[in-house]
Write a protein that holds these residues in place. Structure first.
Motif, PDB file in Angstrom:
ATOM      1  N   MET A   1       0.840  -1.200   0.000  1.00 40.82           N
ATOM      2  CA  MET A   1       0.000   0.000   0.000  1.00 40.82           C
ATOM      3  C   MET A   1       0.872   1.246   0.000  1.00 40.82           C
ATOM      4  SD  MET A   1      -3.086  -0.891   2.589  1.00 40.82           S
ATOM      5  CE  MET A   1      -4.017  -2.412   2.409  1.00 40.82           C
ATOM      6  N   LEU A   2       0.293   2.340  -0.546  1.00 36.73           N
ATOM      7  CA  LEU A   2       0.979   3.620  -0.538  1.00 36.73           C
ATOM      8  C   LEU A   2       0.663   4.319   0.781  1.00 36.73           C
ATOM      9  CD1 LEU A   2       0.168   4.793  -4.185  1.00 36.73           C
ATOM     10  CD2 LEU A   2       1.916   3.180  -3.388  1.00 36.73           C
ATOM     11  N   ARG A   3       1.681   4.933   1.366  1.00 33.82           N
ATOM     12  CA  ARG A   3       1.486   5.527   2.691  1.00 33.82           C
ATOM     13  C   ARG A   3       1.670   7.040   2.703  1.00 33.82           C
ATOM     14  NH1 ARG A   3      -1.455   1.994   5.553  1.00 33.82           N
ATOM     15  NH2 ARG A   3      -0.544  -0.104   5.478  1.00 33.82           N
ATOM     16  N   ARG A   4       2.570   7.552   1.863  1.00 32.73           N
ATOM     17  CA  ARG A   4       2.875   8.976   1.973  1.00 32.73           C
ATOM     18  C   ARG A   4       3.476   9.480   0.667  1.00 32.73           C
ATOM     19  NH1 ARG A   4       7.505  11.794   4.217  1.00 32.73           N
ATOM     20  NH2 ARG A   4       6.896  13.730   5.274  1.00 32.73           N
ATOM     21  N   LEU A   5       2.974  10.636   0.199  1.00 33.00           N
ATOM     22  CA  LEU A   5       3.509  11.312  -0.980  1.00 33.00           C
ATOM     23  C   LEU A   5       4.033  12.670  -0.527  1.00 33.00           C
ATOM     24  CD1 LEU A   5       3.870  11.323  -4.085  1.00 33.00           C
ATOM     25  CD2 LEU A   5       1.642  12.456  -4.248  1.00 33.00           C
ATOM     26  N   SER A   6       5.323  12.919  -0.767  1.00 35.58           N
ATOM     27  CA  SER A   6       5.947  14.119  -0.211  1.00 35.58           C
ATOM     28  C   SER A   6       6.935  14.706  -1.200  1.00 35.58           C
ATOM     29  CB  SER A   6       6.663  13.780   1.104  1.00 35.58           C
ATOM     30  OG  SER A   6       7.699  12.818   0.861  1.00 35.58           O
ATOM     31  N   ALA A   7       7.553  15.821  -0.799  1.00 39.28           N
ATOM     32  CA  ALA A   7       8.594  16.481  -1.586  1.00 39.28           C
ATOM     33  C   ALA A   7       9.481  17.263  -0.641  1.00 39.28           C
ATOM     34  CB  ALA A   7       7.978  17.401  -2.631  1.00 39.28           C
ATOM     35  N   ASP A   8      10.694  17.579  -1.081  1.00 40.92           N
ATOM     36  CA  ASP A   8      11.599  18.337  -0.213  1.00 40.92           C
ATOM     37  C   ASP A   8      11.351  19.840  -0.304  1.00 40.92           C
ATOM     38  OD1 ASP A   8      12.567  18.893  -2.715  1.00 40.92           O
ATOM     39  OD2 ASP A   8      14.591  18.125  -2.369  1.00 40.92           O
ATOM     40  N   ASP A   9      10.306  20.252  -1.014  1.00 43.19           N
ATOM     41  CA  ASP A   9       9.871  21.646  -1.061  1.00 43.19           C
ATOM     42  C   ASP A   9       8.844  21.853   0.051  1.00 43.19           C
ATOM     43  OD1 ASP A   9       8.725  24.139  -1.622  1.00 43.19           O
ATOM     44  OD2 ASP A   9       8.993  23.872  -3.789  1.00 43.19           O
ATOM     45  N   ALA A  10       9.121  22.820   0.951  1.00 42.44           N
ATOM     46  CA  ALA A  10       8.233  23.046   2.102  1.00 42.44           C
ATOM     47  C   ALA A  10       6.836  23.467   1.685  1.00 42.44           C
ATOM     48  CB  ALA A  10       8.851  24.110   3.012  1.00 42.44           C
ATOM     49  N   ARG A  11       6.669  23.972   0.497  1.00 42.26           N
ATOM     50  CA  ARG A  11       5.347  24.405   0.033  1.00 42.26           C
ATOM     51  C   ARG A  11       4.474  23.228  -0.388  1.00 42.26           C
ATOM     52  NH1 ARG A  11       7.500  28.568  -4.415  1.00 42.26           N
ATOM     53  NH2 ARG A  11       8.898  26.777  -4.683  1.00 42.26           N
ATOM     54  N   PHE A  12       5.091  22.103  -0.637  1.00 40.48           N
ATOM     55  CA  PHE A  12       4.352  20.936  -1.127  1.00 40.48           C
ATOM     56  C   PHE A  12       3.408  20.408  -0.038  1.00 40.48           C
ATOM     57  CE2 PHE A  12       3.778  16.412  -2.066  1.00 40.48           C
ATOM     58  CZ  PHE A  12       3.497  16.436  -3.419  1.00 40.48           C
ATOM     59  N   LYS A  13       2.177  20.039  -0.408  1.00 40.67           N
ATOM     60  CA  LYS A  13       1.193  19.491   0.521  1.00 40.67           C
ATOM     61  C   LYS A  13       1.412  17.988   0.644  1.00 40.67           C
ATOM     62  CE  LYS A  13      -0.899  23.492   0.773  1.00 40.67           C
ATOM     63  NZ  LYS A  13      -0.115  24.189  -0.270  1.00 40.67           N
ATOM     64  N   THR A  14       2.054  17.555   1.694  1.00 43.09           N
ATOM     65  CA  THR A  14       2.323  16.132   1.900  1.00 43.09           C
ATOM     66  C   THR A  14       1.010  15.394   2.112  1.00 43.09           C
ATOM     67  OG1 THR A  14       4.477  16.584   2.868  1.00 43.09           O
ATOM     68  CG2 THR A  14       3.480  14.442   3.362  1.00 43.09           C
ATOM     69  N   LEU A  15       0.827  14.300   1.397  1.00 40.77           N
ATOM     70  CA  LEU A  15      -0.400  13.503   1.472  1.00 40.77           C
ATOM     71  C   LEU A  15      -0.106  12.179   2.155  1.00 40.77           C
ATOM     72  CD1 LEU A  15      -1.698  14.068  -2.181  1.00 40.77           C
ATOM     73  CD2 LEU A  15      -2.341  15.351  -0.129  1.00 40.77           C
ATOM     74  N   THR A  16      -0.999  11.767   3.042  1.00 42.87           N
ATOM     75  CA  THR A  16      -0.870  10.472   3.717  1.00 42.87           C
ATOM     76  C   THR A  16      -2.066   9.602   3.360  1.00 42.87           C
ATOM     77  OG1 THR A  16      -1.966  11.367   5.688  1.00 42.87           O
ATOM     78  CG2 THR A  16       0.458  11.428   5.628  1.00 42.87           C
ATOM     79  N   PHE A  17      -1.825   8.302   3.287  1.00 45.14           N
ATOM     80  CA  PHE A  17      -2.864   7.366   2.890  1.00 45.14           C
ATOM     81  C   PHE A  17      -2.950   6.236   3.918  1.00 45.14           C
ATOM     82  CE2 PHE A  17      -0.520   8.932  -0.870  1.00 45.14           C
ATOM     83  CZ  PHE A  17      -1.490   9.745  -1.418  1.00 45.14           C
ATOM     84  N   THR A  18      -4.125   5.609   3.969  1.00 46.55           N
ATOM     85  CA  THR A  18      -4.331   4.484   4.873  1.00 46.55           C
ATOM     86  C   THR A  18      -4.951   3.329   4.098  1.00 46.55           C
ATOM     87  OG1 THR A  18      -6.563   5.191   5.488  1.00 46.55           O
ATOM     88  CG2 THR A  18      -4.721   6.071   6.792  1.00 46.55           C
ATOM     89  N   THR A  19      -5.172   2.244   4.780  1.00 47.00           N
ATOM     90  CA  THR A  19      -5.875   1.120   4.184  1.00 47.00           C
ATOM     91  C   THR A  19      -7.308   1.528   3.883  1.00 47.00           C
ATOM     92  OG1 THR A  19      -4.513  -0.388   5.471  1.00 47.00           O
ATOM     93  CG2 THR A  19      -6.529  -1.303   4.522  1.00 47.00           C
ATOM     94  N   GLY A  20      -7.897   0.937   2.844  1.00 42.08           N
ATOM     95  CA  GLY A  20      -9.286   1.221   2.512  1.00 42.08           C
ATOM     96  C   GLY A  20      -9.418   2.383   1.566  1.00 42.08           C
TER      97      GLY A  20
END
Length: 589
Positions: A1-20
């Motif tokens: 499963m995918l858990r986290r989408l991020s970037a080293d740019d502080a402006r980027f909106k980090t996304l987190t994912f869970t099961t389901g």
């Protein structure tokens, strides 16, 4: 499963994912103008970044290659088979050919480039990373022509930029049915290697089409030609080769060929010279013979009777002087005749001598000509052999062209026969794999009826076609765009569940908000509710980017989205999008 989408740019909106179910919501702010669009919020960009981090090929149009994002390193944290900790994947547009991993899941062969950060991380080429995904997420090992990890991912993570929402069985508009069907066969648990025969046939057919165009071209057609024309040319070439072979076989190299040839030329010239000399001497001989005939004594016996009749008496002194004159004249005649006879004898001897020499030279000339006729010089043999080699090479080329022409002319029949044979083989395989096809058909039908009710006919039509394995998902409808999109939803959910159940695919499915464009509000609510149930039962993950208006109508139909909305919520405001700033993008963001 995918858990986290991020970037080293502080402006980027980090996304987190869970099961389901995971809802990535894009809001339209109250201050937005009528010209603002939530396309700028970055919903489709989530899909593009996931593909980028999972090994998609970076082109000038790729999102991560945009000038504004090229220096940004993006990250994806995900579960990985066999690992207790999350695998951290990092990739940037500035080094798009490489992917950094927090742990060695490739196997660390000698060609892997280590980061040297001391934490066990490795840097792989995109090709190595793709092979690792194929092996660990899709269970593909060894050679697997016709089935590609990137194509398999494209069915589970469709991209609007590739027009993947146009047809359920294609991931991009120009994808051939043969290529798509072999990958779909793998996800469905069918004999994908057998189905891949369609792709090979399509390649042969395309090659034949191009060759046929070349043959019909007035210039390029000379390269191959027709079997009828080539058959005649080969017959003539074979006759020429046989003639030259016979000459070479009977050819004898004459020693000192050039000396003999020069001697023969000398003899010929001498014979001609003798003939010319004979003509002159023969003419002179004839004149001398005529002169001998004309050289006789003068008749004087009539003189004395003549004088006596005239009464003139010749005294003794006169008679004596007359006899002296007569004797002198006879002496002159004898001398002249002797001289002429000697000249005639000399000419005759010369003529006889030349006749004898001519006879001898004739024999020499005949012998020399026989020797020259029986063979030739080494240079002549070499030239003859070279000519033979050239003609044999030309004959070989004609035969190759003839074989190519035969193959081309027969290829259409062969392709047709192979197509029929393959169709029968695939049909037999489908009969033997009824369990797999029934599971897919029933699962698709179950999902479709959950959306439209049990009275709606819905099924997967799987059959062996002439050019590909035909997989057609159908829901009885009026062919509206909304229903067609729900066909894709049910089909993708079926693929993802079956692949995950049987170890042929990962445990996630991702859809873009484009999938829900034009879909009836009741079906949106039912699709989201179905996704919740299926992901819970199958222990899977479904990520969907969605607009607030679509989410609102689903809520009005009884679906509660709140437990599944993931933070942060994206907006169409300048700083509210995924990247935290606006930039000029090639496609939709």
């Amino acid at each position: 499963m995918l858990r986290r989408l991020s970037a080293d740019d502080a402006r980027f909106k980090t996304l987190t994912f869970t099961t389901g179910l995971n809802l990535l919501v894009a809001d339209k702010t109250a201050s937005s103008a009528d010209t603002d669009s939530r396309n700028s919020a970055g919903k489709s960009s989530v899909i593009e970044l996931v593909h980028f981090l999972l090994g998609s090929r970076a082109t000038a149009k790729s999102l991560a290659m945009n000038k504004a994002l090229r220096g940004t390193t993006f990250g994806l944290d995900m579960d990985w088979p066999g690992l207790d900790q999350l695998l951290e994947v990092r990739r940037s547009g500035s080094r798009a050919k490489y992917v950094s991993l927090s742990q060695d899941v490739f196997g660390a062969p000698a060609d892997v480039l280590f980061n040297g950060n001391g934490n066990g991380g490795v840097e792989l080429s995109v090709e190595q990373w793709t092979r690792t995904i194929e092996r660990d997420l899709f269970g593909l090992r060894g050679d697997h022509p016709g089935v590609n990890g990137r194509t398999l991912l494209s069915f589970l993570v469709r991209r609007a930029s590739s027009h993947a929402f146009n047809e359920p069985t294609r991931t991009f508009s120009q994808q051939s049915a043969a290529e798509a069907s072999s990958n779909l066969a793998y996800l469905l648990g069918l004999d994908w290697q057998l189905v891949d025969g369609y792709r090979e046939l399509a390649a042969r057919k395309a090659t034949r089409t191009q060759l046929q165009k070349a043959v019909n071209d007035p210039v390029w057609g000379r390269i191959v030609g027709s079997t009828a024309d080539l058959r005649g040319q080969i017959t003539l070439a074979e006759a020429q080769v046989e003639r030259l072979r016979g000459q070479v076989a009977t050819f004898q190299v004459v020693p000192e060929y050039e000396r003999l040839k020069d001697r023969a030329d000398q003899v010929s010239r001498r014979i001609k010279q003798l003939a010319q000399e004979d003509v002159i001497d023969q003419h002179n001989l004839e004149e001398l013979q005529a002169a001998v005939t004309e050289t006789t004594d003068v008749e004087v016996s009539y003189l004395e009777p003549a004088y006596s009749e005239l009464g003139i008496l010749l005294n003794d002194q006169v008679r004596r002087r007359f006899e002296d004159v007569k004797t002198f004249h006879h002496s002159i005649v004898r001398n002249r005749r002797r001289f002429l006879e000697e000249e005639i004898e000399e000419l005759t001897e010369r003529l006889n001598a030349r006749r004898a020499e001519r006879a001898r030279l004739g024999e020499d000339q005949a012998r020399l000509l026989r020797d020259l006729a029986d063979g030739g010089a080494l240079e002549a043999l070499t030239a003859l052999q070279t000519a033979l080699g050239r003609e044999e090479a030309a004959l070989g080329a004609l035969r190759h062209r003839f074989e190519a022409a035969q193959t081309l002319e027969a290829s259409a029949r062969q392709i047709t026969a192979k197509s029929v044979e393959l169709q029968q083989a695939v049909d037999t395989d489908l009969q033997e794999r009824r369990q797999q096809t029934n599971e897919a058909i029933l699962l698709f039908s179950q999902y479709a009826q959950r959306l439209y009710g049990e009275g709606r006919e819905a099924y997967l039509a799987i059959e062996a076609g002439r050019s590909s394995l035909s997989i057609t998902p159908r829901i009885d409808s009026d062919d509206s765009r909304g229903i067609n999109n729900m066909v894709i939803f049910c089909f993708d959910l079926t693929l993802a569940v079956l692949a995950h159940r049987h170890g042929r695919g990962p445990d996630f499915l991702i859809h873009d908000s484009h999938l829900y464009d034009g879909v009836d509000e009741r079906q949106i609510a039912k699709a989201l509710a179905l996704a919740v149930e299926v992901t819970e039962e199958e222990r899977m993950q479904y990520i969907i980017t969605i607009n607030t208006d679509n989410l609102g109508v689903a809520a009005q139909r009884g679906f509660n989205p709140e437990p599944y909305i993931r933070s942060p919520r994206l907006t169409d405001h300048d700083e509210g999008g995924l990247f935290g700033f606006r930039f000029k993008a090639v496609g939709k963001a």
